[in-house]
Design an enzyme around this catalytic site. Structure first.
Site, PDB file in Angstrom:
ATOM      1  N   LYS A  85       0.758  -1.253  -0.049  1.00 63.81           N
ATOM      2  CA  LYS A  85      -0.059  -0.060   0.078  1.00 63.81           C
ATOM      3  C   LYS A  85       0.856   1.037  -0.016  1.00 63.81           C
ATOM      4  CE  LYS A  85      -3.720  -2.320   2.335  1.00 63.81           C
ATOM      5  NZ  LYS A  85      -4.713  -2.744   3.428  1.00 63.81           N
ATOM      6  N   ASP A 137     -10.806   3.176   3.738  1.00 64.66           N
ATOM      7  CA  ASP A 137     -11.209   1.686   3.774  1.00 64.66           C
ATOM      8  C   ASP A 137     -12.786   1.721   3.613  1.00 64.66           C
ATOM      9  OD1 ASP A 137      -9.366  -0.356   3.983  1.00 64.66           O
ATOM     10  OD2 ASP A 137      -8.979  -0.044   6.033  1.00 64.66           O
ATOM     11  N   GLN A 191      -4.505  -1.380   9.604  1.00 61.18           N
ATOM     12  CA  GLN A 191      -4.700  -2.826   9.106  1.00 61.18           C
ATOM     13  C   GLN A 191      -5.229  -3.522   9.901  1.00 61.18           C
ATOM     14  OE1 GLN A 191      -3.808  -3.493   5.831  1.00 61.18           O
ATOM     15  NE2 GLN A 191      -3.840  -5.515   6.088  1.00 61.18           N
TER      16      GLN A 191
HETATM   17  N1  GUN Z   1      -6.906  -6.534   6.241  1.00 58.08           N
HETATM   18  C1  GUN Z   1      -7.210  -7.404   5.055  1.00 58.08           C
HETATM   19  N2  GUN Z   1      -8.023  -6.610   3.982  1.00 58.08           N
HETATM   20  C2  GUN Z   1      -7.724  -5.126   4.533  1.00 58.08           C
HETATM   21  C3  GUN Z   1      -8.399  -4.194   4.154  1.00 58.08           C
HETATM   22  O1  GUN Z   1      -8.926  -3.956   2.982  1.00 58.08           O
HETATM   23  N3  GUN Z   1      -8.268  -3.109   4.810  1.00 58.08           N
HETATM   24  C4  GUN Z   1      -7.787  -2.923   6.032  1.00 58.08           C
HETATM   25  N4  GUN Z   1      -7.841  -2.014   6.659  1.00 58.08           N
HETATM   26  N5  GUN Z   1      -7.189  -4.287   6.677  1.00 58.08           N
HETATM   27  C5  GUN Z   1      -7.427  -5.280   5.847  1.00 58.08           C
END
Ligand code: GUN
Length: 302
Positions: free
Chosen positions: A54, A121, A98
């Site tokens: 990311k 998100d 996350q």
């Molecule tokens: N953990 C797995 N997929 C995601 C996601 O799309 N966003 C976040 N914040 N954590 C994750």
């Protein structure tokens, strides 16, 4: 017949180029770039690799990016204070915590603490509500469903009046994509069914689908005979079924399998997404798009 592959890796490149150009333009005209912070708690290898990707992607498209790594022992209060700090930082337009978080931290409380206008998100209840209302209310569609919809649109698959069957009812994929596909508008206006572990005859529903979206987390769940000839099959599953040595790097890597029996399904479907290289690359791409949107909302450009 062999299905047309919908490659997330290719669509990602197109969208990231579009974002890069727009970021440069905004920087020139307004002297500001989108800012994204990712908060990682602990050292789960999977989470580290997602967050690293990311941040690398944010860097590539010209964002200001911060990776804020915290010890697995951080208290809930300290994490909430950290979120508050970024909520009040004008150079940050997107905050991502996350998931999953360690057990001693209430995930819901943490997600609810993020300013909904920086919730790139799309997990905050305010943004979930906005998505449900649809239309101009929607600010940040959750990234994986937004990526799925984008792939369907860019592949030129007709959604208006289509029978869409979604396998799985998670808050991150199943429920939001079903909701998005039933709204009025481009890439939607479909007749949607959600099926799940409580459904009596999974196969019968899947066989009706013009667009079959599978997010169950069960390798090879969908059999070729469940697929309507010519259907568009979107496989969201990323199941680690073993390990192998990478030919490129010589390092151990996971063997990934989708929720659909790909080799057989591709002979029946009209369109299909591969695993890996299908939906996966789209999630981070849409995160970048949401972060750019966040700045555009602030500048009155969206
Ligand atoms: N953990 C797995 N997929 C995601 C996601 O799309 N966003 C976040 N914040 N954590 C994750």
């Amino acid at each position: 017949m062999s299905a047309t592959l919908i490659k997330g890796t290719e669509i990602r490149e197109q969208i990231l180029e579009e974002i890069t150009a727009e970021v440069a333009d905004i920087k020139e005209k307004h002297g500001v770039v989108p800012g994204l912070v990712t908060i990682l708690v602990g050292e789960s290898p999977a989470s580290i690799s997602y967050v690293t990707l990311k941040i690398q992607t944010a860097h590539r498209v010209g964002f200001k990016e911060i990776q804020d790594s915290q010890s697995v022992d951080i208290s809930e209060d300290a994490l909430l204070a950290l979120i508050d700090k970024y909520n009040n930082d004008d150079s940050i337009h997107g905050i991502l915590v996350q998931l999953p978080l360690p057990k001693h931290i209430d995930e819901k409380k943490v997600l609810n603490a993020i300013n909904p206008d920086k919730d790139v998100d799309g997990f905050h209840p305010v943004n979930v509500g906005r998505l449900m209302i649809g239309g101009n209310e929607v600010k940040f569609p959750p990234c994986t469903p937004a990526g799925i919809q984008e792939m369907i649109v860019r592949a030129g698959v007709e959604t208006k009046g289509a029978e869409v069957v979604v396998v799985g009812r998670s808050n991150i994929v199943g429920k939001p994509i079903a909701n998005m596909m039933l709204q009025k508008g481009v890439g939607a206006n479909a007749t949607v069914t959600i099926v799940h572990t409580g459904t009596k005859d999974l196969a019968a529903h899947c066989k009706r689908a013009d667009i079959l979206i599978v997010a169950a987390g069960v390798p090879d769940l969908v059999k070729p005979e469940w697929i309507k000839p010519g259907a568009c099959v979107i496989d969201v599953g990323v199941n680690r079924v073993g390990e192998k040595i990478s030919e490129k790097t010589g390092k151990k890597i996971a063997i990934l399998k989708g929720d659909v029996d790909f080799d057989a399904a591709k002979e029946i479907a009209g369109y299909i997404t591969p695993v890996p290289g299908g939906v996966g690359p789209m999630t981070i791409t849409m995160l970048m798009l949401n972060t750019l949107k966040s700045l555009k909302f602030k500048l009155g450009l969206a």
